[in-house]
Write a protein that holds these residues in place. Sequence first.
Motif, PDB file in Angstrom:
ATOM      1  N   ILE A 166       0.869  -1.177   0.000  1.00 21.90           N
ATOM      2  CA  ILE A 166       0.000   0.000   0.000  1.00 21.90           C
ATOM      3  C   ILE A 166       0.907   1.229   0.000  1.00 21.90           C
ATOM      4  N   GLU A 167       1.230   1.726  -1.184  1.00 19.87           N
ATOM      5  CA  GLU A 167       2.223   2.796  -1.296  1.00 19.87           C
ATOM      6  C   GLU A 167       1.822   4.062  -0.539  1.00 19.87           C
ATOM      7  N   GLY A 168       0.515   4.331  -0.447  1.00 21.16           N
ATOM      8  CA  GLY A 168       0.074   5.559   0.195  1.00 21.16           C
ATOM      9  C   GLY A 168       0.461   5.659   1.651  1.00 21.16           C
ATOM     10  N   VAL A 169       0.615   4.531   2.326  1.00 18.70           N
ATOM     11  CA  VAL A 169       0.969   4.553   3.750  1.00 18.70           C
ATOM     12  C   VAL A 169       2.382   5.085   3.944  1.00 18.70           C
ATOM     13  N   SER A 170       3.346   4.530   3.227  1.00 12.17           N
ATOM     14  CA  SER A 170       4.730   5.001   3.366  1.00 12.17           C
ATOM     15  C   SER A 170       4.918   6.383   2.729  1.00 12.17           C
ATOM     16  N   THR A 171       4.195   6.653   1.636  1.00 13.78           N
ATOM     17  CA  THR A 171       4.323   7.962   0.987  1.00 13.78           C
ATOM     18  C   THR A 171       3.791   9.072   1.883  1.00 13.78           C
ATOM     19  N   THR A 172       2.787   8.779   2.691  1.00 13.97           N
ATOM     20  CA  THR A 172       2.269   9.779   3.632  1.00 13.97           C
ATOM     21  C   THR A 172       3.375  10.277   4.551  1.00 13.97           C
ATOM     22  N   LYS A 173       4.179   9.364   5.068  1.00 10.60           N
ATOM     23  CA  LYS A 173       5.267   9.746   5.968  1.00 10.60           C
ATOM     24  C   LYS A 173       6.311  10.571   5.240  1.00 10.60           C
ATOM     25  N   ALA A 174       6.701  10.124   4.032  1.00 13.49           N
ATOM     26  CA  ALA A 174       7.710  10.848   3.261  1.00 13.49           C
ATOM     27  C   ALA A 174       7.222  12.240   2.885  1.00 13.49           C
ATOM     28  N   ALA A 175       5.976  12.347   2.450  1.00 12.34           N
ATOM     29  CA  ALA A 175       5.440  13.647   2.041  1.00 12.34           C
ATOM     30  C   ALA A 175       5.270  14.581   3.232  1.00 12.34           C
ATOM     31  N   TYR A 176       4.840  14.049   4.361  1.00  9.62           N
ATOM     32  CA  TYR A 176       4.695  14.859   5.575  1.00  9.62           C
ATOM     33  C   TYR A 176       6.047  15.458   5.969  1.00  9.62           C
ATOM     34  N   GLU A 177       7.073  14.628   5.985  1.00  8.70           N
ATOM     35  CA  GLU A 177       8.415  15.116   6.340  1.00  8.70           C
ATOM     36  C   GLU A 177       8.937  16.112   5.315  1.00  8.70           C
ATOM     37  N   LEU A 178       8.703  15.821   4.044  1.00  8.16           N
ATOM     38  CA  LEU A 178       9.175  16.707   2.981  1.00  8.16           C
ATOM     39  C   LEU A 178       8.464  18.052   3.025  1.00  8.16           C
ATOM     40  N   SER A 179       7.163  18.036   3.307  1.00 12.84           N
ATOM     41  CA  SER A 179       6.405  19.292   3.368  1.00 12.84           C
ATOM     42  C   SER A 179       6.930  20.190   4.493  1.00 12.84           C
ATOM     43  N   ARG A 180       7.353  19.582   5.585  1.00 17.36           N
ATOM     44  CA  ARG A 180       7.903  20.372   6.687  1.00 17.36           C
ATOM     45  C   ARG A 180       9.294  20.907   6.338  1.00 17.36           C
ATOM     46  N   ASP A 181      10.064  20.098   5.620  1.00 15.04           N
ATOM     47  CA  ASP A 181      11.380  20.564   5.179  1.00 15.04           C
ATOM     48  C   ASP A 181      11.266  21.755   4.236  1.00 15.04           C
ATOM     49  N   LEU A 182      10.242  21.727   3.360  1.00 12.25           N
ATOM     50  CA  LEU A 182      10.075  22.763   2.342  1.00 12.25           C
ATOM     51  C   LEU A 182       9.096  23.852   2.778  1.00 12.25           C
ATOM     52  N   ASN A 183       8.570  23.738   4.001  1.00  7.79           N
ATOM     53  CA  ASN A 183       7.628  24.722   4.538  1.00  7.79           C
ATOM     54  C   ASN A 183       6.400  24.878   3.634  1.00  7.79           C
ATOM     55  N   VAL A 184       5.838  23.730   3.232  1.00  7.58           N
ATOM     56  CA  VAL A 184       4.641  23.702   2.394  1.00  7.58           C
ATOM     57  C   VAL A 184       3.469  23.191   3.224  1.00  7.58           C
ATOM     58  N   GLU A 185       2.363  23.916   3.196  1.00  7.31           N
ATOM     59  CA  GLU A 185       1.189  23.519   3.968  1.00  7.31           C
ATOM     60  C   GLU A 185       0.452  22.378   3.268  1.00  7.31           C
ATOM     61  N   MET A 186       0.274  21.254   3.982  1.00  6.23           N
ATOM     62  CA  MET A 186      -0.444  20.101   3.433  1.00  6.23           C
ATOM     63  C   MET A 186      -1.358  19.531   4.522  1.00  6.23           C
ATOM     64  N   PRO A 187      -2.470  20.218   4.805  1.00  5.05           N
ATOM     65  CA  PRO A 187      -3.309  19.818   5.950  1.00  5.05           C
ATOM     66  C   PRO A 187      -3.934  18.437   5.821  1.00  5.05           C
ATOM     67  N   ILE A 188      -4.329  18.027   4.613  1.00  5.48           N
ATOM     68  CA  ILE A 188      -4.925  16.700   4.459  1.00  5.48           C
ATOM     69  C   ILE A 188      -3.872  15.631   4.708  1.00  5.48           C
TER      70      ILE A 188
END
Length: 339
Positions: A283-305
């Motif tokens: 289920i790629e979405g499970v691991s991608t959620t973690k990677a995207a969450y961390e990346l969004s914080r690194d890049l200061n991008v708001e991703m509330p969902i």
Amino acid sequence: MEKQKVAILGPGSWGTALAQALNDNGHEVRIWGNIPEQINEINEQHTNKHYLPELVLDENIRAFHDLSEAVEGVDAVLFVVPTKVMRIVAKQYAEIAKGVPMIIHASKGLEQGTHERISTILSEEIPQQVRKDIVVLSGPSHAEEVAVRDITTISAACENEQSARYVQHLFTNEYFRIYTNQDVVGVETAGALKNIIAVGAGALHGLGYGDNAKAAIITRGLAEITRLGVAMGANPLTYMGLSGVGDLIVTGTSIHSRNWRAGDALGRGEKLEDIERNMGMVIEGVSTTKAAYELSRDLNVEMPITETIYDVIYNGKEIRNAICQLMLREAKPENEFED
């Protein structure tokens, strides 16, 4: 296009469906995998029942245990393995690589830890002298529907348009149409991040919400996918195309989607570990959620969902409370690129 020899690394549902499409186009197709029983089944019974139980493969499609044998003399190597093992398989391939084939990948995700896109992983692990370009194959495509030759359109992305056209001609036929795109960052991030939103869309369905909620998460999900992609260098218009809104619609609305089904089960109260075990596929979405969450914080991008789904999956947040907090955030304008 004259007959090509193509090695497909990864005999899952998508790799198998793509093998059939290539075979339909008259190409020589070889499938490599590391589960002997599965390889024997493909060669002896011409089926791959764990992934596509109704499909009967052409006898010309051959499967291999040995990677060196599978890639010997091929014109193209197609990687269709889960993101978490992409670097491992790329290293294995690099160790035995011969010739200069085109490298194609049809997987969707971001690597844990590095947050790298798949084409970046492949470029790091496969030396330039043993490959041509790296082309991304991505878009709205359920393997189950391609396997029955349902009409499908997706994108082949590469900065080198000639290489993208090679892949376009390799795959295009009366049911499988490929468009070219030079925005590799946009196509890859769209393909990876839509899996997160599909988990959320499934969860809303599992909780009993209706079409209004479905439309909300798809459109607002697309907005935050676009924000992160643009911060990474993508063209925002890519997210309006096949690999963007097209793939998001398919993955966020269909029972064929493993990510949607996983979210649906979460919404109905099942535990993630049970869902993953029962699914029997990544289920790629499970691991991608973690990677995207961390990346969004690194890049200061708001991703509330994405942040909400991360809290539910990784922090054990109660899902209805998480949705309520998401809905009651500070009121904002719709247009992301104003204010």
